[in-house]
Enzyme design. Structure first.
Site, PDB file in Angstrom:
ATOM      1  N   THR A 106      10.197  -8.178 -12.475  1.00 33.02           N
ATOM      2  CA  THR A 106       9.524  -9.477 -12.480  1.00 33.02           C
ATOM      3  C   THR A 106       8.432  -9.506 -11.420  1.00 33.02           C
ATOM      4  OG1 THR A 106      11.558 -10.552 -13.221  1.00 33.02           O
ATOM      5  CG2 THR A 106       9.857 -11.960 -12.232  1.00 33.02           C
TER       6      THR A 106
ATOM      7  N   SER B  32      -3.708  -3.171  -0.035  1.00 28.69           N
ATOM      8  CA  SER B  32      -2.605  -4.038   0.352  1.00 28.69           C
ATOM      9  C   SER B  32      -3.147  -5.389   0.787  1.00 28.69           C
ATOM     10  CB  SER B  32      -1.811  -3.397   1.499  1.00 28.69           C
ATOM     11  OG  SER B  32      -0.671  -4.159   1.809  1.00 28.69           O
TER      12      SER B  32
ATOM     13  N   CYS C  81       2.987   1.473  11.592  1.00 29.73           N
ATOM     14  CA  CYS C  81       4.056   2.133  10.843  1.00 29.73           C
ATOM     15  C   CYS C  81       4.728   3.241  11.635  1.00 29.73           C
ATOM     16  CB  CYS C  81       3.494   2.698   9.534  1.00 29.73           C
ATOM     17  SG  CYS C  81       2.801   1.421   8.472  1.00 29.73           S
TER      18      CYS C  81
ATOM     19  N   GLY D 126       0.800  -1.213   0.000  1.00 28.94           N
ATOM     20  CA  GLY D 126       0.000   0.000   0.000  1.00 28.94           C
ATOM     21  C   GLY D 126       0.832   1.261   0.000  1.00 28.94           C
ATOM     22  N   THR D 127       1.953   1.255   0.705  1.00 30.47           N
ATOM     23  CA  THR D 127       2.809   2.444   0.757  1.00 30.47           C
ATOM     24  C   THR D 127       3.350   2.784  -0.622  1.00 30.47           C
ATOM     25  OG1 THR D 127       3.434   2.157   3.079  1.00 30.47           O
ATOM     26  CG2 THR D 127       4.976   3.357   1.674  1.00 30.47           C
TER      27      THR D 127
ATOM     28  N   GLN E  13      -7.214   0.007   4.475  1.00 31.50           N
ATOM     29  CA  GLN E  13      -7.997  -0.552   5.576  1.00 31.50           C
ATOM     30  C   GLN E  13      -9.411  -0.956   5.144  1.00 31.50           C
ATOM     31  OE1 GLN E  13      -6.991  -1.268   8.679  1.00 31.50           O
ATOM     32  NE2 GLN E  13      -4.927  -0.470   8.369  1.00 31.50           N
TER      33      GLN E  13
ATOM     34  N   HIS F 237      -1.970  -7.780   2.883  1.00 31.54           N
ATOM     35  CA  HIS F 237      -1.815  -8.329   4.234  1.00 31.54           C
ATOM     36  C   HIS F 237      -2.825  -7.774   5.241  1.00 31.54           C
ATOM     37  CE1 HIS F 237       0.382  -5.080   6.559  1.00 31.54           C
ATOM     38  NE2 HIS F 237       0.473  -4.614   5.327  1.00 31.54           N
TER      39      HIS F 237
END
Length: 394
Positions: free
Chosen positions: A235, A197, A323, A69-70, A177, A199
């Site tokens: 890749t 993201s 973070c 996401g970052t 989120q 995760h």
């Protein structure tokens, strides 16, 4: 252990791991290769792209995979600013964005762009009229998150998107989120870019995506090969992308049931805290919030001490965004909603998942109550407060 830090990361679901494993051990070929070992990977990447696109009402050609996401947030802001620099240099965002947005905006300010950081109300909501008033003739980009990562407030993204589309301004939303937690439709939201993201929804770490609306002009993120339609060379992380697709499919199949379970547990935990622990404040919007988010500030308690003590008792929670772990300053989000340093410094974020049980929430509430009381007993300001109120500390 009772895990209540799902906004930081989630457990990778067994079926997601199972979907990924063949692309580490059997179908390990480079997806750009023409032989079958490579084409299997390419086919799997495209299938994941279709799954994720369908989940947000996009076409597969509008989904670009990133390392998280970052990276997606950085790409959206930097590339949009550069692509539109001849039209203007003004950007609008909010004071409660993730640091992936805020620090990127600070970087752009150093490059000569102007950024307006909008205030939010006490519940963390962006005021649409304030945003509209901040728009200038040279405004080229608006970035407002779909759901706040600390306090869980759901922002009026659809209203903001309508304003941005009417004004011809690019609109980006950080939905890290939100994806898999609440319904998202890029056409209804009228977003030009959307970050997510894997995760955060029981997928693997290290993979994310950026939705880029079909006709949006955006410069490449990484130059090199022809991957991701020449916009992000390198890749592809085939196992990660496959896991992302499996996680999104899983999340969409159970979203409604999952959200309802989390809301019931969330509201019960909030009720117990408010009824049993004095001098506390619920942070974020009471109704318009993520299903599993609980964020409280406790007076006369240091948030880091609370997190560490709960951790020793088997409760995994946080004092804010993962973070910003290790930072000593109070949360910028809590400051933005009007909390003073003491209130912001005594915050605790607990984020639930569908795997949590009523028994776990009962135990977490009991241990939280005990921990807050013990920490307060060591706080001279709390003793002074009790004395002033004519109470003992028993």
């Amino acid at each position: 252990m009772i895990y209540l830090d799902n906004a930081a990361t989630t457990r990778t679901a067994p079926e997601v791991v199972e979907a990924m494993l063949p692309f580490y051990t059997e179908n390990y070929g480079n997806p750009s290769a023409v032989y079958s070992l490579g084409s299997a990977g390419k086919k799997a990447v495209n299938e994941a792209r279709r799954t994720i696109a369908a989940a947000i009402g996009a076409s597969q050609e509008e989904i670009y995979f990133t390392a998280g996401g970052t990276e997606a947030d950085n790409w959206a802001l930097k590339a949009a600013a550069e692509s539109c620099r001849t039209k203007g240099r003004h950007i609008i965002t909010t004071k409660i964005e993730h640091h992936a947005i805020l620090h990127t905006c600070q970087y752009l300010e150093e490059k000569g762009y102007e950024v307006t950081y909008l205030d939010v109300d006490r519940e963390g909501m962006v005021k649409v009229d304030k945003l509209k008033a901040a728009i200038r003739p040279d405004t080229i980009l608006i970035s407002v998150m779909a759901a706040n990562n600390e306090i869980g407030t759901l922002e009026p993204v659809e209203e903001i998107g309508a304003i941005a589309r009417e004004k011809g301004i690019l609109f980006h939303t950080d939905a890290v989120q939100a994806l898999g937690q609440i319904p998202l439709d890029v056409e209804a939201l009228k977003v030009d870019m959307l970050s997510a993201s894997a995760h955060k929804l029981n997928g693997p770490k290290g993979v994310g995506m950026l939705y880029i609306r079909g006709r949006t002009e955006l410069l490449p993120l990484i130059h090199g090969g022809a991957q991701e339609r020449r916009r992000r060379a390198g890749t592809e992380n085939v196992p990660g992308i496959v896991g992302f697709g499996a996680a999104v499919r899983r999340a969409m199949e159970r979203m409604e049931e999952k959200a309802e379970k989390e809301r019931v547990l969330r509201d019960y935990l909030i009720k117990r805290i408010e009824e049993e622990i004095p001098c506390c404040r619920l942070n974020g919007h009471r109704e318009r919030r993520l299903p599993g988010n609980v964020n409280f500030s406790f007076r006369f308690v240091e948030g880091e001490a609370l997190v560490l003590t709960l951790g020793l008792k088997g409760i995994c929670a946080s004092s804010g965004s993962a973070c910003t772990s290790g930072e000593t300053d109070p949360s910028h989000v809590l400051r933005a909603i009007g909390l003073d340093d003491e209130e912001a410094g005594g915050s605790l974020r607990m984020t639930l998942s569908e795997e949590n049980t009523r028994e776990e929430i009962e135990t977490a509430a009991d241990r939280l109550k005990e921990t807050v009381q013990k920490l307060r007993e060591m706080n001279y300001r709390y003793k002074a407060f009790l004395k002033e109120m004519g109470k003992s500390d028993q």
